[in-house]
Design an enzyme around this catalytic site. Sequence first.
Site, short mmCIF file in Angstrom:
data_model
loop_
_atom_site.label_atom_id
_atom_site.label_comp_id
_atom_site.label_asym_id
_atom_site.label_seq_id
_atom_site.Cartn_x
_atom_site.Cartn_y
_atom_site.Cartn_z
N HIS A 42 33.58 37.42 18.33
CA HIS A 42 33.75 37.18 19.77
C HIS A 42 32.93 38.18 20.59
CE1 HIS A 42 37.89 35.33 18.59
NE2 HIS A 42 36.86 34.61 18.16
N HIS B 167 35.94 26.89 21.74
CA HIS B 167 36.03 28.15 20.99
C HIS B 167 35.19 28.10 19.72
CE1 HIS B 167 37.50 32.08 19.96
NE2 HIS B 167 37.52 31.64 18.71
N ASP C 202 32.48 30.81 18.57
CA ASP C 202 32.37 31.40 17.23
C ASP C 202 30.96 31.20 16.67
OD1 ASP C 202 34.97 32.38 16.98
OD2 ASP C 202 35.71 30.61 15.96
N HIS D 288 33.42 29.43 10.28
CA HIS D 288 32.66 30.65 9.95
C HIS D 288 31.90 30.54 8.61
CE1 HIS D 288 34.30 32.72 13.33
NE2 HIS D 288 35.54 32.57 12.92
ZN LIG Z 1 36.98 32.84 17.10
#
Ligand SMILES: [Zn+2]
Length: 306
Positions: free
Chosen positions: A79, A238, A242, A265
């Site tokens: 973040h 969001h 990321d 991720h």
């Molecule tokens: Zn995140």
Amino acid sequence: MSYQNTVSKEARFTGVGLHTGASVTLSVRPAPVDAGLRFVVGRPGAEPVVIDAHHANIQTTSYATSLGSGDLRLHTVEHLLAALSGLGVDNAELWLDGPEVPVMDGSARPFVEGLLQAGLVEQPKARRVIRITQPIRVADGDKWIELLPSVQPGLQVDYAIDFEHLAIGRQHFHMKVTPETFEKEIAAARTFGFAHEVARMQSAGLARGASLDNAVAVGDEGVLNPGGLRFDDEMVRHKVLDLVGDLALLGRPLWGHLIANRAGHGMHARLMEEILLRTDRWESVIDEPLEAVRLTASQRALQVCV
Ligand SMILES: [Zn+2]
């Protein structure tokens, strides 16, 4: 042509780590041209450890992106890196006195506000970018990311998620990532998690600092946060946040059209690995209008003559 940027003075942030629950202070400090983004992690009674914000230092990508050097692990970097990369900060030292970046409110907005308050300053060297020239794809079943060449400069993102939960469902978000769109459309989107997973995550040593103040919690009946959502599609926004944070680990801005389906991720990290391996599929160019990039040196000379 666009130039490299750093912060004009220190910006400080304090808070807890989302997963470790540890209290931590972060100090973002100016750095010289070509230094990149670099973490400096203090340890009691020992020399600080320097960890470059680079793909090669990724250790784990489960629920958050963690970097490491030797036996030191630094958690949840994405973040903060999203705020820096989203605003176009190329060079900065990121000093921490604990093992995790503070989660703040679960989004990148507090970092964006603090960085803009400190001010950004242009540095006397052009920014280099990775411009995709041929497609790159990574996939794992129905999770995939495709990166295509784009006729426009900059990064275009199409991101889709699909959760079998009424509060989320299928969400899709498209945007061109610029400092303005990042600040307005993405920075405030908070991290999210399912209430039924929290106990399991905490027994695995994760989410120890999580609360309704720093994450969107999704229960069986819907969103549990008293204030509700910041955007109807806050979850997919969001995910883009990321992505922007993870891609900062390439060390340079990425130009192309990125299409992601149910990624996260781990898939972001695999994409970066593929980009760095497939050097025949991109070129390193100075950040300037695309027409100018395409001109060869002799064409430029000709253009100057006529
Ligand atoms: Zn995140």
